[in-house]
Design a protein around this motif. Structure first.
Motif, PDB file in Angstrom:
ATOM      1  N   GLY A 149     -82.365 -22.645  -5.582  1.00  0.00           N
ATOM      2  CA  GLY A 149     -81.213 -23.340  -6.142  1.00  0.00           C
ATOM      3  C   GLY A 149     -81.624 -24.554  -6.943  1.00  0.00           C
ATOM      4  N   LEU A 150     -82.618 -25.280  -6.439  1.00  0.00           N
ATOM      5  CA  LEU A 150     -83.129 -26.434  -7.164  1.00  0.00           C
ATOM      6  C   LEU A 150     -83.703 -26.018  -8.513  1.00  0.00           C
ATOM      7  CD1 LEU A 150     -83.979 -29.423  -7.356  1.00  0.00           C
ATOM      8  CD2 LEU A 150     -86.063 -28.804  -6.105  1.00  0.00           C
ATOM      9  N   GLU A 151     -84.519 -24.976  -8.533  1.00  0.00           N
ATOM     10  CA  GLU A 151     -85.110 -24.545  -9.794  1.00  0.00           C
ATOM     11  C   GLU A 151     -84.030 -24.069 -10.770  1.00  0.00           C
ATOM     12  OE1 GLU A 151     -88.806 -21.977 -11.608  1.00  0.00           O
ATOM     13  OE2 GLU A 151     -88.183 -21.575  -9.530  1.00  0.00           O
ATOM     14  N   ARG A 152     -83.039 -23.399 -10.274  1.00  0.00           N
ATOM     15  CA  ARG A 152     -81.967 -22.933 -11.149  1.00  0.00           C
ATOM     16  C   ARG A 152     -81.287 -24.100 -11.869  1.00  0.00           C
ATOM     17  NH1 ARG A 152     -79.754 -20.136  -7.572  1.00  0.00           N
ATOM     18  NH2 ARG A 152     -78.209 -21.638  -6.835  1.00  0.00           N
ATOM     19  N   GLU A 153     -81.095 -25.204 -11.158  1.00  0.00           N
ATOM     20  CA  GLU A 153     -80.440 -26.364 -11.764  1.00  0.00           C
ATOM     21  C   GLU A 153     -81.392 -27.132 -12.683  1.00  0.00           C
ATOM     22  OE1 GLU A 153     -77.190 -27.003 -11.531  1.00  0.00           O
ATOM     23  OE2 GLU A 153     -77.068 -25.135 -10.389  1.00  0.00           O
ATOM     24  N   LEU A 154     -82.646 -27.254 -12.291  1.00  0.00           N
ATOM     25  CA  LEU A 154     -83.611 -27.960 -13.137  1.00  0.00           C
ATOM     26  C   LEU A 154     -83.882 -27.213 -14.437  1.00  0.00           C
ATOM     27  CD1 LEU A 154     -86.275 -29.174 -10.527  1.00  0.00           C
ATOM     28  CD2 LEU A 154     -84.553 -30.564 -11.705  1.00  0.00           C
ATOM     29  N   ALA A 155     -83.752 -25.922 -14.412  1.00  0.00           N
ATOM     30  CA  ALA A 155     -84.058 -25.101 -15.591  1.00  0.00           C
ATOM     31  C   ALA A 155     -83.138 -25.390 -16.773  1.00  0.00           C
ATOM     32  CB  ALA A 155     -83.990 -23.618 -15.225  1.00  0.00           C
ATOM     33  N   HIS A 156     -82.036 -26.076 -16.536  1.00  0.00           N
ATOM     34  CA  HIS A 156     -81.156 -26.444 -17.651  1.00  0.00           C
ATOM     35  C   HIS A 156     -81.831 -27.468 -18.567  1.00  0.00           C
ATOM     36  CE1 HIS A 156     -77.485 -24.354 -16.318  1.00  0.00           C
ATOM     37  NE2 HIS A 156     -77.849 -24.673 -15.090  1.00  0.00           N
ATOM     38  N   GLY A 157     -82.837 -28.176 -18.053  1.00  0.00           N
ATOM     39  CA  GLY A 157     -83.589 -29.104 -18.883  1.00  0.00           C
ATOM     40  C   GLY A 157     -82.907 -30.420 -19.161  1.00  0.00           C
ATOM     41  N   ASP A 158     -81.851 -30.744 -18.421  1.00  0.00           N
ATOM     42  CA  ASP A 158     -81.117 -31.983 -18.689  1.00  0.00           C
ATOM     43  C   ASP A 158     -81.120 -32.958 -17.514  1.00  0.00           C
ATOM     44  OD1 ASP A 158     -79.517 -30.540 -16.969  1.00  0.00           O
ATOM     45  OD2 ASP A 158     -77.731 -30.536 -18.249  1.00  0.00           O
ATOM     46  N   VAL A 159     -81.994 -32.727 -16.525  1.00  0.00           N
ATOM     47  CA  VAL A 159     -82.022 -33.560 -15.328  1.00  0.00           C
ATOM     48  C   VAL A 159     -83.079 -34.650 -15.477  1.00  0.00           C
ATOM     49  CG1 VAL A 159     -82.504 -33.616 -12.845  1.00  0.00           C
ATOM     50  CG2 VAL A 159     -81.174 -31.724 -13.831  1.00  0.00           C
ATOM     51  N   ALA A 160     -82.625 -35.898 -15.523  1.00  0.00           N
ATOM     52  CA  ALA A 160     -83.552 -37.029 -15.620  1.00  0.00           C
ATOM     53  C   ALA A 160     -84.324 -37.220 -14.323  1.00  0.00           C
ATOM     54  CB  ALA A 160     -82.785 -38.301 -15.964  1.00  0.00           C
ATOM     55  N   ALA A 161     -83.637 -37.049 -13.192  1.00  0.00           N
ATOM     56  CA  ALA A 161     -84.277 -37.323 -11.909  1.00  0.00           C
ATOM     57  C   ALA A 161     -83.607 -36.548 -10.791  1.00  0.00           C
ATOM     58  CB  ALA A 161     -84.216 -38.819 -11.591  1.00  0.00           C
ATOM     59  N   VAL A 162     -84.392 -36.198  -9.808  1.00  0.00           N
ATOM     60  CA  VAL A 162     -83.893 -35.700  -8.532  1.00  0.00           C
ATOM     61  C   VAL A 162     -83.888 -36.881  -7.575  1.00  0.00           C
ATOM     62  CG1 VAL A 162     -84.342 -34.193  -6.569  1.00  0.00           C
ATOM     63  CG2 VAL A 162     -84.697 -33.348  -8.903  1.00  0.00           C
ATOM     64  N   LEU A 163     -82.701 -37.268  -7.144  1.00  0.00           N
ATOM     65  CA  LEU A 163     -82.527 -38.351  -6.176  1.00  0.00           C
ATOM     66  C   LEU A 163     -82.268 -37.714  -4.826  1.00  0.00           C
ATOM     67  CD1 LEU A 163     -81.966 -41.306  -5.286  1.00  0.00           C
ATOM     68  CD2 LEU A 163     -79.611 -40.985  -6.122  1.00  0.00           C
ATOM     69  N   MET A 164     -83.153 -37.953  -3.858  1.00  0.00           N
ATOM     70  CA  MET A 164     -83.003 -37.269  -2.575  1.00  0.00           C
ATOM     71  C   MET A 164     -83.524 -38.118  -1.423  1.00  0.00           C
ATOM     72  SD  MET A 164     -86.124 -34.465  -2.628  1.00  0.00           S
ATOM     73  CE  MET A 164     -85.640 -33.828  -1.011  1.00  0.00           C
ATOM     74  N   GLU A 165     -82.954 -37.886  -0.262  1.00  0.00           N
ATOM     75  CA  GLU A 165     -83.556 -38.340   0.978  1.00  0.00           C
ATOM     76  C   GLU A 165     -84.611 -37.305   1.373  1.00  0.00           C
ATOM     77  OE1 GLU A 165     -80.536 -40.284   3.899  1.00  0.00           O
ATOM     78  OE2 GLU A 165     -79.600 -38.469   3.100  1.00  0.00           O
ATOM     79  N   PRO A 166     -85.791 -37.729   1.802  1.00  0.00           N
ATOM     80  CA  PRO A 166     -86.777 -36.737   2.261  1.00  0.00           C
ATOM     81  C   PRO A 166     -86.244 -35.835   3.373  1.00  0.00           C
ATOM     82  CG  PRO A 166     -87.839 -38.854   1.899  1.00  0.00           C
ATOM     83  CD  PRO A 166     -86.353 -39.091   1.758  1.00  0.00           C
ATOM     84  N   ALA A 167     -85.356 -36.375   4.195  1.00  0.00           N
ATOM     85  CA  ALA A 167     -84.581 -35.582   5.155  1.00  0.00           C
ATOM     86  C   ALA A 167     -83.150 -36.064   5.059  1.00  0.00           C
ATOM     87  CB  ALA A 167     -85.105 -35.755   6.576  1.00  0.00           C
TER      88      ALA A 167
ATOM     89  N   GLY B  12     -90.156 -31.590 -15.830  1.00  0.00           N
ATOM     90  CA  GLY B  12     -90.110 -32.897 -16.472  1.00  0.00           C
ATOM     91  C   GLY B  12     -89.081 -33.854 -15.929  1.00  0.00           C
ATOM     92  N   SER B  13     -88.744 -33.729 -14.648  1.00  0.00           N
ATOM     93  CA  SER B  13     -87.778 -34.633 -14.007  1.00  0.00           C
ATOM     94  C   SER B  13     -88.514 -35.561 -13.052  1.00  0.00           C
ATOM     95  CB  SER B  13     -86.720 -33.840 -13.228  1.00  0.00           C
ATOM     96  OG  SER B  13     -86.002 -32.975 -14.083  1.00  0.00           O
ATOM     97  N   TYR B  14     -88.068 -36.781 -12.970  1.00  0.00           N
ATOM     98  CA  TYR B  14     -88.654 -37.720 -12.022  1.00  0.00           C
ATOM     99  C   TYR B  14     -88.116 -37.451 -10.615  1.00  0.00           C
ATOM    100  CZ  TYR B  14     -90.722 -40.486 -15.765  1.00  0.00           C
ATOM    101  OH  TYR B  14     -91.491 -40.902 -16.822  1.00  0.00           O
ATOM    102  N   LEU B  15     -88.864 -37.881  -9.609  1.00  0.00           N
ATOM    103  CA  LEU B  15     -88.472 -37.711  -8.210  1.00  0.00           C
ATOM    104  C   LEU B  15     -88.282 -39.078  -7.568  1.00  0.00           C
ATOM    105  CD1 LEU B  15     -87.985 -35.992  -5.673  1.00  0.00           C
ATOM    106  CD2 LEU B  15     -90.465 -36.024  -5.280  1.00  0.00           C
ATOM    107  N   VAL B  16     -87.087 -39.296  -7.015  1.00  0.00           N
ATOM    108  CA  VAL B  16     -86.751 -40.540  -6.329  1.00  0.00           C
ATOM    109  C   VAL B  16     -86.554 -40.243  -4.848  1.00  0.00           C
ATOM    110  CG1 VAL B  16     -85.182 -42.499  -6.215  1.00  0.00           C
ATOM    111  CG2 VAL B  16     -85.531 -41.309  -8.406  1.00  0.00           C
ATOM    112  N   ASN B  17     -87.328 -40.898  -3.999  1.00  0.00           N
ATOM    113  CA  ASN B  17     -87.137 -40.810  -2.552  1.00  0.00           C
ATOM    114  C   ASN B  17     -86.301 -41.997  -2.085  1.00  0.00           C
ATOM    115  OD1 ASN B  17     -88.660 -38.514  -2.311  1.00  0.00           O
ATOM    116  ND2 ASN B  17     -90.286 -39.431  -1.079  1.00  0.00           N
ATOM    117  N   ASP B  18     -85.096 -41.730  -1.612  1.00  0.00           N
ATOM    118  CA  ASP B  18     -84.265 -42.776  -1.008  1.00  0.00           C
ATOM    119  C   ASP B  18     -84.632 -42.858   0.470  1.00  0.00           C
ATOM    120  OD1 ASP B  18     -82.327 -44.400   0.089  1.00  0.00           O
ATOM    121  OD2 ASP B  18     -80.662 -43.474  -0.983  1.00  0.00           O
TER     122      ASP B  18
END
Length: 494
Positions: free
Chosen positions: A250-268, A293-299
């Motif tokens: 599901g994550l790859e399907r959404e990232l494949a649009h090419g318009d995601v600046a960052a994934v903001l997530m809690e590690p859990a 090409g999206s940045y990863l943010v760990n909250d």
């Protein structure tokens, strides 16, 4: 007892136990839609009439024994919702307990009752209430005329930045007053450097009141605004994408649009109940964000419970940005975000970005002397590596004791632990996504357990069954909870 899943398949209802209880019916239908195994339905074995009677009894007892809190609540008509912040109305007793004082792992209320506090300000007091090193450091600064709002840097700020860099592995730090603001400002920076408009989050994540995070995966797999979202500036599906936690496809399907600046997530996931990563999931997230090409943010605001460097250090993660708040100030408001060296250099080289005045990534009180003094005292003297070792050990005892009660009564419930944080859930096995975790909720059952414990001197986080340990939480405190938890379950299921 008849299997609810089998009955859904045959009759389009939820079986004999749930048929007369619409709330339970709705929950089980949600679980069925999430294709969870039948042994998840822990709520279905509960006698709902008995549960309702027990909850009514506990609420009546709470009202009878908290007259001063009731009077204070009644007199607070000048406050919207009668409370300083509307979420304080989430209380199993019918109105809030009014605090008179708090120290260590203890809270006292205006009616003279004392509580073992496993809520700890929903993580803000993970260092314990009024930790002595923080009180001393803040008092000393105030007594010396150190100033509260100078809008000038202090040496303590640089110390805190260096310590956060050491713990989390990202070298450049800036401050806010809340983790919500830290997330907001990080989002703006990452949109700026990528030129991409969207932020991707996990369904039922928690990143404070960040507008972009209030999106979930709907019943048909589509992205929808999270129910209850208040006054959104625009349809959240125009700013955000969403994928279920632990769902790499599901994550790859959404990232494949090419318009995601960052994934903001809690590690859990934490605020929908603890949802832990499946093997390989977090490594997969990092690989996919780099590929697309999206940045990863760990909250790490809540997952800081995993250890002195949060889940980032405990699990060897490599985010581009870390955000955090609450606990690092020992109870004094603070937030912070850390940037990788390449990202910080890239931002610094952008002359078109106003990072000094009106660019939208700062606030007058951010990095104020009081906040950073408190953070230094907390990190240097309270939430140290040995302290985390002790907190995690006590949390393990908490988790083991709850599991023993669950096993003793044969309940289809489960326990999850994230370092110093423990959660028990009314389902088994534990949820692996935010959507499944939300579907497994049972508000009435939760309120009964919370009210039962509250009336006997134990506080849990009001939004779910989370228990957090601070450095002063003891094994005796844990034993108190277990004795009461077992007694509540005995009354509930016989």
């Amino acid at each position: 007892m008849q299997d609810p899943v089998d009955d859904v398949g045959r009759h389009g209802t939820v079986g004999l136990v749930a048929a007369d209880h619409p709330a339970l019916t709705d929950n089980i239908l949600k679980l069925h839609r999430h294709k969870v195994p039948p042994r998840w339905y822990g709520a279905a074995m509960i006698d709902r009439e008995r549960l309702s009677d027990l909850l009514a009894r506990e609420r009546a007892a709470f009202v009878a024994t908290h007259p001063r809190s009731a009077d204070a609540y009644a007199a607070a008509g000048s406050l919207f919702g009668r409370v300083p912040m509307t979420w304080m109305n989430k209380t199993a007793g019918g109105f809030p307990v009014y605090a008179a004082g708090a120290r260590g792992a203890r809270v006292t209320d205006v009616d003279g009752h004392g509580y073992v506090d496993f809520c700890l300000g929903d993580t803000a007091a993970m260092a314990g209430h009024s930790p002595a090193p923080v009180v001393e450091a803040v008092t000393a600064r105030l007594a010396a005329g150190g100033g509260l709002a100078t809008m000038l840097p202090t040496e303590d700020a640089a110390w805190v930045g260096a310590e956060l860099a050491r713990r989390f592995g990202v070298p450049r730090w800036s401050f806010a007053l809340t983790a919500t603001d830290a997330n907001r400002w990080a989002i703006r920076l990452l949109r700026a450097v990528t030129g991409r408009p969207r932020i991707l989050v996990n369904s039922y994540c928690y990143h404070g009141s960040v507008d972009e995070s209030l999106i979930v995966v709907g019943p048909d797999g589509d992205s929808v605004s999270r129910p209850g979202n208040v006054g959104a500036p625009c349809d959240v599906t125009t700013t955000s994408r969403v994928a279920e936690y632990n769902d790499l496809a599901g994550l790859e399907r959404e990232l494949a649009h090419g318009d995601v600046a960052a994934v903001l997530m809690e590690p859990a996931l934490t605020n929908i109940g603890i949802v832990l990563p499946s093997p390989g999931y977090l490594a997969g997230v990092r690989e996919l964000t780099r590929r697309y090409g999206s940045y990863l943010v760990n909250d790490e605001t809540h997952t800081f419970s995993a250890g002195p460097g949060g889940a980032t250090a405990a699990w060897g993660l490599e985010p581009d940005v870390v955000t955090i708040g609450k606990a690092i100030g020992g109870g004094v408001p603070i937030g912070a975000y850390g940037l990788s060296a390449p990202l910080a250099d890239l931002l610094s080289g952008r002359d078109d970005l106003d990072l000094v005045d009106m660019g939208g990534v700062g606030g007058t009180l951010a990095g104020n002397p009081l906040s950073v003094t408190a953070a230094r005292a907390t990190l240097e003297h309270v939430l140290t590596a040995p302290a985390f070792d002790g907190m995690t050990s006590v949390a393990t005892a908490f988790a083991n004791g709850v599991q023993e009660v669950i096993d003793r009564f044969g309940l289809p419930w489960s326990v999850a632990q994230l370092g110093a944080r423990v959660e028990y859930r009314f389902c088994d096995p534990a949820p692996t996504s935010g959507g499944a975790s939300a579907a497994a909720a049972d508000g009435e059952l939760e309120d009964f357990l919370h009210a039962y414990l509250l009336n006997r001197g134990v506080l849990l986080t009001p939004f779910h069954n989370m228990a957090l340990m601070c450095p002063e939480t003891t094994l005796a405190d844990v034993a108190t909870h277990h004795e009461l938890f077992a007694a509540a379950v005995t009354e509930l299921v016989g």
